[in-house]
Scaffold this motif. Sequence first.
Motif: not given
Length: 286
Positions: A225-228, A244-246, A250-254
Amino acid sequence: MLIQSVRFDGSPRLHAMMTDAPLPVGARAVVQGKRGPEVATVRTGPTPRSEDGRYGMILREATPEDLERWAELAREAEDLKWFLRARVRARGIAAKVVAVEFTLDGNLVTISYSAEERIELGSLIADVRGHTRAKVNFAAVGPREQAMMIGTLGACGRENCSSNHLQEFAPVSIRMARDQQLPLNPEKLSGPCGRLLCCLQYEHGQYQDLLKEIPRKNARVCHTESGACGKVTKLHPLTGSVDVYTDEGLLANVPASALTVLKGEANGGAGGGKAKERRERPERER
């Protein structure tokens, strides 16, 4: 001729025995096994005999005299075990006497031992013959068999599986720990026997199925969705998500279902998945 399974003292494994007169589950029976007559506990009800099986024989239900004799032999075996352990230490033999067992007729004594290397048993045979006239049989056992015979507590606080219910020792590999995202700490992954925990195999199949649905570690992925975009740093098979380390730091749980794997990033193995491959790079990276 029917079949009933029995369990010998000191082992959880079931052994199929032929019988003409079935005994109730829990009964103590005199059986004829490979080593000779022994006392065992009946663990299953009667079932039809399979023609391709190899079986021992249930001779009869154990009498009070049989049980008294069996207990006497067990005490004699325990005394002999500790005597042999002392002789092994005195002679500097690099081995451990694990268990000593007599047959019910007293004609055979089996001495189970563990050793890292081949050892000379001649002197120990002489020591045994000084205590009994029974024929002596030495049997080498591995670490898992040793834990089964001695019986210990596992990391879970319960009796170790090998002495409680395991019927065979299935291969266990470090890959199973990796697939379950466990820290590769030998102290955490080893059982009382010093080998990898048998319980690592119990859920391995389920983890393999879950890992097929998520990207592998270090794969390049993009949010649908965001394309990140970023790199997968950690897998969470039970929740179906990854960390995921973008590219923005940033570090996000996806959730894995919200990600696509960039073209050329393979899935499979310890964290490979069926995540839809991205056929073209997102607009922001062109």
